[in-house]
Design an enzyme around this catalytic site. Structure first.
Site, short mmCIF file in Angstrom:
data_model
loop_
_atom_site.label_atom_id
_atom_site.label_comp_id
_atom_site.label_asym_id
_atom_site.label_seq_id
_atom_site.Cartn_x
_atom_site.Cartn_y
_atom_site.Cartn_z
N ASN A 38 -127.59 51.01 -95.64
CA ASN A 38 -127.11 49.94 -94.88
C ASN A 38 -125.52 49.68 -95.57
OD1 ASN A 38 -128.43 48.94 -96.86
ND2 ASN A 38 -128.70 47.02 -96.19
N ALA B 32 -118.52 41.14 -94.19
CA ALA B 32 -118.39 39.81 -94.29
C ALA B 32 -118.58 38.71 -93.09
CB ALA B 32 -116.81 39.59 -94.74
N TYR C 23 -121.33 38.66 -91.14
CA TYR C 23 -122.89 38.87 -91.33
C TYR C 23 -123.35 39.64 -90.36
CZ TYR C 23 -122.32 35.46 -95.28
OH TYR C 23 -121.99 34.62 -96.25
N CYS D 132 -127.55 49.14 -89.97
CA CYS D 132 -128.82 49.39 -90.72
C CYS D 132 -128.56 50.91 -91.19
CB CYS D 132 -129.69 49.37 -89.77
SG CYS D 132 -130.47 47.53 -89.49
N GLU E 224 -130.89 53.38 -90.98
CA GLU E 224 -131.15 54.51 -90.14
C GLU E 224 -130.27 54.60 -88.92
OE1 GLU E 224 -132.61 51.23 -90.82
OE2 GLU E 224 -134.85 51.28 -90.42
N CYS F 132 -132.82 49.80 -84.22
CA CYS F 132 -132.91 51.23 -85.06
C CYS F 132 -133.78 52.10 -84.36
CB CYS F 132 -133.18 51.06 -86.56
SG CYS F 132 -131.84 50.61 -87.59
N1 THU Z 1 -131.74 46.74 -92.78
C1 THU Z 1 -131.59 47.94 -92.36
O1 THU Z 1 -130.79 48.85 -92.91
N2 THU Z 1 -132.83 48.54 -91.64
C2 THU Z 1 -133.76 47.94 -91.17
O2 THU Z 1 -134.66 48.70 -90.64
C3 THU Z 1 -133.96 46.52 -91.54
C4 THU Z 1 -132.77 45.93 -92.23
C5 THU Z 1 -130.64 46.21 -93.31
C6 THU Z 1 -129.79 45.38 -92.37
C7 THU Z 1 -129.16 44.34 -93.42
O3 THU Z 1 -128.14 44.99 -94.21
C8 THU Z 1 -130.18 44.12 -94.63
O4 THU Z 1 -131.31 45.31 -94.29
C9 THU Z 1 -131.17 42.86 -94.31
O5 THU Z 1 -131.90 42.62 -92.95
#
Ligand code: THU
Length: 140
Positions: A44, A48, A50, A55, A57, A96
């Protein structure tokens, strides 16, 4: 199945170490296993602003598609946790699932998703995580 569960999880964990998550501190790594034996990883990457976080994936799928891949997705491993530590099992978020589905449907595969947590590895097919998916086949 070309891919070994624990090997793909290890690749996801290696990717997790590259997570850029200074806002949530939740570090996620993903590894995509392809039919030709290759593996593409992602972590991920937060922002900044947010809400613009990308993600693990989704980043892995974007990387794979930018390498020209349009199918062959057999298996996916996902690991996540606060500060990169093991914790409750993380399943791919809704966006994702849809992003993974694009690559899966293009190659007519239903990849297995291994979600690794501290106490268990959850094994699910993408079709179970995203039933009745909308995808490229609908637009053909
Ligand atoms: N996140 C992922 O990278 N994959 C997921 O399937 C769930 C959430 C990340 C997004 C964000 O940077 C952090 O986890 C908190 O939500």
């Amino acid at each position: 199945m070309t891919h070994d569960r624990d090997t793909l999880i290890a690749a996801a964990k290696a990717a997790q170490a590259k997570a850029y998550a200074p806002y949530s501190n939740f570090h996620v790594g993903a590894a995509l296993g392809f039919a030709d034996g290759s593996v593409v990883t992602g972590a991920n990457a937060e922002n900044a602003s947010y809400g613009l976080a990308l993600c693990a994936e989704t980043n892995a799928v974007a990387k794979a598609m930018n390498e020209g891949r349009r199918g062959g997705l057999e298996a996916v491993a996902v690991v996540g946790g606060m500060h990169g530590n093991p914790g409750p099992t993380v399943t791919p978020c809704g966006r994702c699932r849809q992003v993974l589905n694009e690559l899966a449907q293009l190659g007519e595969t239903d990849p297995v998703i291994w979600c690794s947590g501290q106490d268990e590895v959850l094994e699910l097919k993408l079709s179970a995580l995203l039933p009745h998916a909308f995808g490229p086949a609908n637009l053909g």
